[in-house]
Design an enzyme around this catalytic site. Sequence first.
Site, PDB file in Angstrom:
ATOM      1  N   HIS A  96     -27.767  20.848   0.910  1.00 48.14           N
ATOM      2  CA  HIS A  96     -27.931  21.343  -0.465  1.00 48.14           C
ATOM      3  C   HIS A  96     -27.082  22.599  -0.675  1.00 48.14           C
ATOM      4  O   HIS A  96     -26.981  23.438   0.211  1.00 48.14           O
ATOM      5  CB  HIS A  96     -29.406  21.664  -0.697  1.00 48.14           C
ATOM      6  CG  HIS A  96     -29.708  22.112  -2.091  1.00 48.14           C
ATOM      7  ND1 HIS A  96     -29.748  21.249  -3.149  1.00 48.14           N
ATOM      8  CD2 HIS A  96     -29.969  23.348  -2.583  1.00 48.14           C
ATOM      9  CE1 HIS A  96     -30.029  21.920  -4.246  1.00 48.14           C
ATOM     10  NE2 HIS A  96     -30.162  23.206  -3.926  1.00 48.14           N
ATOM     11  N   LYS A 109      -0.195   5.443  -6.017  1.00 50.76           N
ATOM     12  CA  LYS A 109      -1.223   5.431  -7.065  1.00 50.76           C
ATOM     13  C   LYS A 109      -2.156   6.628  -6.933  1.00 50.76           C
ATOM     14  O   LYS A 109      -2.460   7.308  -7.923  1.00 50.76           O
ATOM     15  CB  LYS A 109      -2.017   4.132  -6.965  1.00 50.76           C
ATOM     16  CG  LYS A 109      -3.220   4.048  -7.881  1.00 50.76           C
ATOM     17  CD  LYS A 109      -4.119   2.888  -7.477  1.00 50.76           C
ATOM     18  CE  LYS A 109      -4.802   3.152  -6.158  1.00 50.76           C
ATOM     19  NZ  LYS A 109      -5.654   2.024  -5.720  1.00 50.76           N
ATOM     20  N   GLU A 159     -26.477  14.596  -1.524  1.00 49.21           N
ATOM     21  CA  GLU A 159     -27.870  14.705  -1.094  1.00 49.21           C
ATOM     22  C   GLU A 159     -28.777  13.740  -1.859  1.00 49.21           C
ATOM     23  O   GLU A 159     -29.852  13.377  -1.370  1.00 49.21           O
ATOM     24  CB  GLU A 159     -28.375  16.143  -1.256  1.00 49.21           C
ATOM     25  CG  GLU A 159     -28.499  16.624  -2.696  1.00 49.21           C
ATOM     26  CD  GLU A 159     -28.996  18.064  -2.769  1.00 49.21           C
ATOM     27  OE1 GLU A 159     -30.115  18.329  -2.278  1.00 49.21           O
ATOM     28  OE2 GLU A 159     -28.252  18.910  -3.289  1.00 49.21           O
ATOM     29  N   ARG A 188     -15.187  -7.047 -13.200  1.00 47.36           N
ATOM     30  CA  ARG A 188     -15.957  -8.255 -12.888  1.00 47.36           C
ATOM     31  C   ARG A 188     -16.178  -8.353 -11.378  1.00 47.36           C
ATOM     32  O   ARG A 188     -15.286  -8.129 -10.588  1.00 47.36           O
ATOM     33  CB  ARG A 188     -15.207  -9.493 -13.387  1.00 47.36           C
ATOM     34  CG  ARG A 188     -15.910 -10.815 -13.118  1.00 47.36           C
ATOM     35  CD  ARG A 188     -15.189 -11.949 -13.831  1.00 47.36           C
ATOM     36  NE  ARG A 188     -13.817 -12.082 -13.354  1.00 47.36           N
ATOM     37  CZ  ARG A 188     -13.465 -12.851 -12.324  1.00 47.36           C
ATOM     38  NH1 ARG A 188     -14.374 -13.510 -11.636  1.00 47.36           N
ATOM     39  NH2 ARG A 188     -12.187 -12.939 -11.961  1.00 47.36           N
ATOM     40  N   CYS A 242       0.819  -1.211   0.000  1.00 53.58           N
ATOM     41  CA  CYS A 242       0.000   0.000   0.000  1.00 53.58           C
ATOM     42  C   CYS A 242       0.850   1.257   0.000  1.00 53.58           C
ATOM     43  O   CYS A 242       0.649   2.155  -0.813  1.00 53.58           O
ATOM     44  CB  CYS A 242      -0.935  -0.002   1.206  1.00 53.58           C
ATOM     45  SG  CYS A 242      -1.920   1.507   1.339  1.00 53.58           S
ATOM     46  N   CYS A 250      -1.547   1.795  -2.960  1.00 51.02           N
ATOM     47  CA  CYS A 250      -2.561   2.825  -2.733  1.00 51.02           C
ATOM     48  C   CYS A 250      -2.009   4.245  -2.702  1.00 51.02           C
ATOM     49  O   CYS A 250      -2.533   5.144  -3.376  1.00 51.02           O
ATOM     50  CB  CYS A 250      -3.282   2.573  -1.407  1.00 51.02           C
ATOM     51  SG  CYS A 250      -3.631   0.855  -1.041  1.00 51.02           S
ATOM     52  N   GLU A 274      -7.545   1.944 -12.941  1.00 51.71           N
ATOM     53  CA  GLU A 274      -6.898   3.110 -12.332  1.00 51.71           C
ATOM     54  C   GLU A 274      -5.619   3.486 -13.064  1.00 51.71           C
ATOM     55  O   GLU A 274      -5.356   4.674 -13.313  1.00 51.71           O
ATOM     56  CB  GLU A 274      -6.618   2.807 -10.861  1.00 51.71           C
ATOM     57  CG  GLU A 274      -7.887   2.730 -10.029  1.00 51.71           C
ATOM     58  CD  GLU A 274      -7.658   2.225  -8.612  1.00 51.71           C
ATOM     59  OE1 GLU A 274      -8.566   2.417  -7.774  1.00 51.71           O
ATOM     60  OE2 GLU A 274      -6.579   1.649  -8.351  1.00 51.71           O
ATOM     61  N   TYR A 305      -9.726  -3.331 -10.933  1.00 57.24           N
ATOM     62  CA  TYR A 305      -9.587  -1.942 -10.498  1.00 57.24           C
ATOM     63  C   TYR A 305      -8.181  -1.408 -10.735  1.00 57.24           C
ATOM     64  O   TYR A 305      -8.006  -0.225 -11.040  1.00 57.24           O
ATOM     65  CB  TYR A 305     -10.011  -1.792  -9.038  1.00 57.24           C
ATOM     66  CG  TYR A 305      -9.060  -2.371  -8.018  1.00 57.24           C
ATOM     67  CD1 TYR A 305      -8.075  -1.579  -7.444  1.00 57.24           C
ATOM     68  CD2 TYR A 305      -9.150  -3.700  -7.618  1.00 57.24           C
ATOM     69  CE1 TYR A 305      -7.195  -2.092  -6.499  1.00 57.24           C
ATOM     70  CE2 TYR A 305      -8.281  -4.227  -6.673  1.00 57.24           C
ATOM     71  CZ  TYR A 305      -7.306  -3.426  -6.123  1.00 57.24           C
ATOM     72  OH  TYR A 305      -6.443  -3.951  -5.202  1.00 57.24           O
TER      73      TYR A 305
END
Length: 468
Positions: A437, A51, A442, A206, A43, A48, A183, A179
């Site tokens: 808002h 990346k 929301e 998938r 990581c 992670c 990415e 993923y």
Amino acid sequence: MTFDYDLFVIGGGSGGARASRISAGEYGARVAVAEESRMGGTCVIRGCVPKKLMIYGSQMPKEIEEARGYGWVDASVGPFDWPMFRDKLNRELNRLEAAYTNGMVNAGVDTYKSRARIVDPHTVELSDGTRYTTKHILIAVGGRPALPGIEGEEHGLISDDLFQLERLPGKVLLVGGGYIACEFATILNGFGCKTILAYRGDALLRGFDEEMRDHVSSQVVNSGIELRVQVTPKRLEKVGERVLVTFDDDQQEEFDDVIFATGRKPYTWDLGLENVGVKLGPNGQILVDEWSQTSVPSIYAVGDVTDLVNLTPVAIRAGHNFADTVFGGKPKPCDFSQVPSAVYTRPHELATIGLTEEQAAARGQVDIYSGGFRPMRSLFAGSEARSVMKLIVDVETDLVLGCHIFGPDAGEMLQMVAVAMGMGATKADFDRAVAIHPTVAEELVTMRKPVRRVGEAKPATLRHSAVS
């Protein structure tokens, strides 16, 4: 029997670091960690963190383009300095590695820069031949990128290599549809590389919700990435400085680089597991129970090496639970039935937790709440990008079984949804929340009517009464 250590951890990544630091720092255990590469693991060093920073960097031209849509008519971006970015990235990774190491050392953990193997249920051996005895062994060595097993695959790169490229490729082939592939395609395309993404399946990602897979695939194409589905390389050849790829339809094409993002495998080879009889699964993963304990009582395993849910926070949680259970007197089994995750594509990312529509429909009747819209910020700048929110609700109980968000900062939004779902939130709970808002989020609390109902109703429970 007196041991050198109470715990010896093999692997200094997210799971191993957390387990060792908590065991030693909070519970006073005598702990050692052996790491053959760099503290911080996949990581921090090659996953992670770098990346995500690369994704931020690759999207700066789009940010400038958006600024022009807001009236900053002279906003422009010059050429990208890859060596400068790469070197700065390496300095940041060095800082993080030092922080990981110092965190363990300050907690009283002994660290060894070495590969370690298991000799017997209470002994480990470092690569220099030094042996240590230990009451418990924790394996936290993670996983490694898997190659597809084709001719000439040695001419391709793996995801780890992307962070250390000497130069960015002018034309690159990414192989895979998960993923990591999505990415990295986002990153390379954003840096200006002509990016081709080839996947043997018929749609990306998938295992994710089918509707969301379609949105990601469409965004990939609309962002300028060339997506080729149901095609995969069967041979690579080196031609000068380039790579000639022969695809399974016998078409050939040259690329500056080919990067394989074709899955990962648990890093269980040459650990000495055969010496003690630790049971492995079909993918080479270490089999563990809910306490992270293997088939050998003194040996435990956490993280990607177990191939349960291959995400950094899961490894961290498993490592912490291990320390609490074994040394803290606070038994905590691992329950990863609801784990949020995110795919950091751009301009919109995908975040998800719980069941997909397909999984939920197979279990019973569910209502699908879904809303799509163009977010205010990008709409004003002239973008056609659409966000999609999706809730999957059990008809019988009103429980929210799944949430899927495709939009800007989807991961940031989903983190709070994960808290609510972990507490057993119902659709009525979402409806009671007052919207903030104007926000993208929301939409999660303003979808009042389902767009469809899917799945079969569960059969009514038969009640038997006594007959006089």
